[in-house]
Design an enzyme around this catalytic site. Structure first.
Site, PDB file in Angstrom:
ATOM      1  CG  HIS A  77       0.426  -5.863  10.059  1.00 49.37           C
ATOM      2  ND1 HIS A  77      -0.444  -6.808   9.569  1.00 49.37           N
ATOM      3  CD2 HIS A  77      -0.034  -4.659   9.616  1.00 49.37           C
ATOM      4  CE1 HIS A  77      -1.378  -6.207   8.851  1.00 49.37           C
ATOM      5  NE2 HIS A  77      -1.167  -4.908   8.871  1.00 49.37           N
ATOM      6  CG  HIS A  84       0.173   0.044  10.352  1.00 48.57           C
ATOM      7  ND1 HIS A  84       0.438   0.228   9.018  1.00 48.57           N
ATOM      8  CD2 HIS A  84      -0.758  -0.954  10.404  1.00 48.57           C
ATOM      9  CE1 HIS A  84      -0.298  -0.606   8.291  1.00 48.57           C
ATOM     10  NE2 HIS A  84      -1.034  -1.334   9.116  1.00 48.57           N
TER      11      HIS A  84
HETATM   12  P1  5GP Z   1      -3.065  -3.473   6.844  1.00 53.30           P
HETATM   13  O1  5GP Z   1      -3.988  -2.667   5.970  1.00 53.30           O
HETATM   14  O2  5GP Z   1      -3.238  -4.961   6.639  1.00 53.30           O
HETATM   15  O3  5GP Z   1      -3.098  -3.057   8.283  1.00 53.30           O
HETATM   16  O4  5GP Z   1      -1.606  -3.058   6.403  1.00 53.30           O
HETATM   17  C1  5GP Z   1      -0.836  -3.787   5.514  1.00 53.30           C
HETATM   18  C2  5GP Z   1       0.328  -2.892   5.137  1.00 53.30           C
HETATM   19  O5  5GP Z   1       1.270  -3.683   4.444  1.00 53.30           O
HETATM   20  C3  5GP Z   1      -0.066  -1.745   4.193  1.00 53.30           C
HETATM   21  O6  5GP Z   1       0.205  -0.494   4.827  1.00 53.30           O
HETATM   22  C4  5GP Z   1       0.777  -1.972   2.957  1.00 53.30           C
HETATM   23  O7  5GP Z   1       1.310  -0.786   2.415  1.00 53.30           O
HETATM   24  C5  5GP Z   1       1.884  -2.896   3.466  1.00 53.30           C
HETATM   25  N1  5GP Z   1       2.387  -3.801   2.460  1.00 53.30           N
HETATM   26  C6  5GP Z   1       1.644  -4.533   1.576  1.00 53.30           C
HETATM   27  N2  5GP Z   1       2.449  -5.286   0.807  1.00 53.30           N
HETATM   28  C7  5GP Z   1       3.717  -5.027   1.203  1.00 53.30           C
HETATM   29  C8  5GP Z   1       4.995  -5.510   0.769  1.00 53.30           C
HETATM   30  O8  5GP Z   1       5.136  -6.332  -0.130  1.00 53.30           O
HETATM   31  N3  5GP Z   1       6.084  -5.017   1.425  1.00 53.30           N
HETATM   32  C9  5GP Z   1       5.986  -4.104   2.428  1.00 53.30           C
HETATM   33  N4  5GP Z   1       7.119  -3.685   2.981  1.00 53.30           N
HETATM   34  N5  5GP Z   1       4.794  -3.635   2.856  1.00 53.30           N
HETATM   35  C10 5GP Z   1       3.690  -4.093   2.254  1.00 53.30           C
END
Ligand code: 5GP
Ligand code: ZN
Length: 136
Positions: A100, A102
């Site tokens: 993913h 951001h």
């Molecule tokens: P990472 O730290 O893996 O780059 O980002 C994962 C992102 O997913 C985080 O910013 C977190 O807030 C988001 N996230 C985690 N669980 C959920 C969820 O159930 N729904 C949504 N919409 N975002 C989520």
């Protein structure tokens, strides 16, 4: 798809999310813990664990979606700048192991800081040589 993948479940509509965009290869939805209004996650529909192992065509689809979404998100939240990034691996803060990106709208007074490396000898020529060797 791994049965425990949160984002695959969002793609399958098994878990609710504020979806803002979808096409054949990608889905975009609002991050549940936004750093600013409009913080959006853009993902390929085909599961990969992280950016490094994502098929290039899926990466390209995400980049196209980001360019389509960019003006709409910025207009919606009244921003004119953004960061667009992927966390790769636990040490980099990756918590969800479905590729993913951001998309994070930024405001001049939002207080977030970018990284600035310390002054010093960073052995740039040694590091560059190692990278070139690793590519060979
Ligand atoms: P990472 O730290 O893996 O780059 O980002 C994962 C992102 O997913 C985080 O910013 C977190 O807030 C988001 N996230 C985690 N669980 C959920 C969820 O159930 N729904 C949504 N919409 N975002 C989520
Ligand atoms: Zn997944």
């Amino acid at each position: 798809m791994p049965s425990d993948c949160l984002f695959c479940k969002i793609i399958a509509r098994e878990i609710p999310a504020e979806i803002v965009y979808e096409d054949d290869g990608t889905l975009a939805f609002l991050d549940i813990h936004p750093i600013n209004p409009g913080h959006t996650l853009i993902i390929p529909k085909r599961h990969s664990d992280s950016f490094a192992v994502t098929p290039p065509e899926d990466v390209a689809a995400v980049m196209r979606a980001a360019q389509t979404l960019s003006p709409a998100i910025l207009k919606a939240v009244g921003a004119d700048a953004f960061n667009f990034t992927a966390n790769n691996g636990r040490a980099a803060g990756q918590l969800v192991f479905h590729t993913h990106f951001h998309f994070m709208p930024r405001f001049a007074a939002d207080g977030y800081k970018m990284w600035h490396g310390p002054e010093g000898d960073h052995h740039l020529s040694d590091v560059a040589a190692k990278i070139r060797a690793a590519l060979a």
